[in-house]
Motif scaffolding. Structure first.
Motif, PDB file in Angstrom:
ATOM      1  N   ILE A 224       0.866  -1.179   0.000  1.00 28.47           N
ATOM      2  CA  ILE A 224       0.000   0.000   0.000  1.00 28.47           C
ATOM      3  C   ILE A 224       0.901   1.227   0.000  1.00 28.47           C
ATOM      4  CG2 ILE A 224      -1.843   1.241   1.176  1.00 28.47           C
ATOM      5  CD1 ILE A 224      -2.610  -1.428   2.514  1.00 28.47           C
ATOM      6  N   ALA A 225       0.920   1.940  -1.119  1.00 25.07           N
ATOM      7  CA  ALA A 225       1.786   3.095  -1.297  1.00 25.07           C
ATOM      8  C   ALA A 225       0.998   4.364  -1.015  1.00 25.07           C
ATOM      9  CB  ALA A 225       2.346   3.115  -2.715  1.00 25.07           C
ATOM     10  N   GLY A 226       1.275   4.972   0.129  1.00 27.44           N
ATOM     11  CA  GLY A 226       0.522   6.130   0.575  1.00 27.44           C
ATOM     12  C   GLY A 226      -0.458   5.710   1.649  1.00 27.44           C
TER      13      GLY A 226
ATOM     14  N   HIS B 100       0.076 -10.577   4.592  1.00 27.98           N
ATOM     15  CA  HIS B 100       1.312  -9.798   4.498  1.00 27.98           C
ATOM     16  C   HIS B 100       1.004  -8.422   3.901  1.00 27.98           C
ATOM     17  CE1 HIS B 100       3.374 -13.681   5.053  1.00 27.98           C
ATOM     18  NE2 HIS B 100       2.476 -14.137   4.200  1.00 27.98           N
ATOM     19  N   LEU B 101       1.262  -7.374   4.671  1.00 27.23           N
ATOM     20  CA  LEU B 101       1.059  -6.012   4.196  1.00 27.23           C
ATOM     21  C   LEU B 101       2.384  -5.259   4.199  1.00 27.23           C
ATOM     22  CD1 LEU B 101      -2.250  -4.810   5.906  1.00 27.23           C
ATOM     23  CD2 LEU B 101      -1.943  -5.777   3.619  1.00 27.23           C
ATOM     24  N   HIS B 102       2.623  -4.523   3.131  1.00 25.98           N
ATOM     25  CA  HIS B 102       3.815  -3.700   2.974  1.00 25.98           C
ATOM     26  C   HIS B 102       3.349  -2.249   2.929  1.00 25.98           C
ATOM     27  CE1 HIS B 102       7.517  -2.630   0.246  1.00 25.98           C
ATOM     28  NE2 HIS B 102       7.591  -2.074   1.427  1.00 25.98           N
ATOM     29  N   LEU B 103       3.653  -1.485   3.989  1.00 23.81           N
ATOM     30  CA  LEU B 103       3.169  -0.113   4.125  1.00 23.81           C
ATOM     31  C   LEU B 103       4.284   0.868   3.772  1.00 23.81           C
ATOM     32  CD1 LEU B 103       1.330  -0.426   7.563  1.00 23.81           C
ATOM     33  CD2 LEU B 103       0.451  -0.959   5.274  1.00 23.81           C
ATOM     34  N   LEU B 104       3.984   1.799   2.851  1.00 23.33           N
ATOM     35  CA  LEU B 104       4.993   2.752   2.401  1.00 23.33           C
ATOM     36  C   LEU B 104       4.464   4.178   2.480  1.00 23.33           C
ATOM     37  CD1 LEU B 104       4.828   0.200   0.062  1.00 23.33           C
ATOM     38  CD2 LEU B 104       7.114   1.119  -0.330  1.00 23.33           C
ATOM     39  N   ASP B 105       5.185   5.030   3.190  1.00 20.29           N
ATOM     40  CA  ASP B 105       4.858   6.455   3.274  1.00 20.29           C
ATOM     41  C   ASP B 105       6.011   7.141   4.000  1.00 20.29           C
ATOM     42  OD1 ASP B 105       3.626   9.054   3.835  1.00 20.29           O
ATOM     43  OD2 ASP B 105       1.728   8.072   3.383  1.00 20.29           O
TER      44      ASP B 105
END
Length: 220
Positions: free
Chosen positions: A40-42, A61-66
């Motif tokens: 999730i980008a943002g 599995h969650l990949h968090l980007l911010d």
């Protein structure tokens, strides 16, 4: 709160939480969701709501980007709280998700996504959810994913501001692996900015499309 501490303080075991999900979803469905790897980008009005929804259904599995921090002005539509203002969104949201499911595998990247790091950041992800507020960032990420990872599923959003009709929000398949959610028209203007109901509605479209893809369903 780190993952180990969250697990230590959990009132229910992994087995108990999983059994509750299986009761709702079935064993076959839950296995597919648990295998899912979603970036999730943002983590604003779109991304924070997408993350909450996917955590609640047991995506594994969650990949968090911010790179941003929680601001007081974010609280009108984003899944943060007053005591989290000033914290990095990745860390604050991760803590909230762990309260829902401490056994969730979460990867955090507190970085600004640019053309030069897209290929490195998203290599391990099965599905990429674009959830930026700024149109230029949206276009940059979509172009980068389509260029470097044409085989990955990509879900993006466009047109969700204000309080126009809910029925205008839709999910459209743009190409083989690219889906777009929103009304594709509405932009943020004075008096009709980004607001909680419509932002969450579009985020739920994104989360539901991600769910369908994880379960092997594709729109035509």
């Amino acid at each position: 709160m780190d993952r180990e501490k969250a697990i230590d303080e959990a009132k229910f075991s992994f087995g108990e939480l999983r059994e509750a999900l299986v009761e709702r979803h079935s064993e076959e469905t839950q296995q597919k969701l648990e295998r899912g790897r979603v970036a999730i980008a943002g983590l604003g009005g779109l991304g924070s709501n997408v993350a909450i929804a996917l955590t609640r259904i047991g995506v594994g599995h969650l990949h968090l980007l911010d790179f941003d921090r929680v601001d007081l002005t974010n609280l009108n539509r984003q899944q943060y709280f007053l005591d989290q203002v000033g914290r990095y969104k990745t860390e604050a949201l991760s803590e909230t998700l762990q309260r829902i499911n401490p056994y969730l595998d979460i990867r955090l990247d507190t970085v600004k996504i640019i053309d030069e790091n897209i290929e490195e950041l998203f290599q391990e992800d099965e599905i990429v959810c674009e959830a930026f507020d700024v149109p230029e960032y949206k276009a940059m990420l979509v172009s980068g994913i389509l260029e470097h990872f044409p085989e990955k599923k990509l879900i993006a959003a466009s047109g969700l501001a204000g309080y126009e009709s809910s029925n205008l929000i839709r999910t459209r398949r743009v190409s083989k692996n690219f889906y777009l959610c929103g009304d594709e028209v509405t932009v943020s203007t004075y008096g009709k900015g980004l607001m909680a109901p419509r932002a969450a509605l579009c985020a739920t479209h994104e989360a539901n499309m991600i769910t369908r893809l994880l379960l092997g369903e594709e729109d035509v």
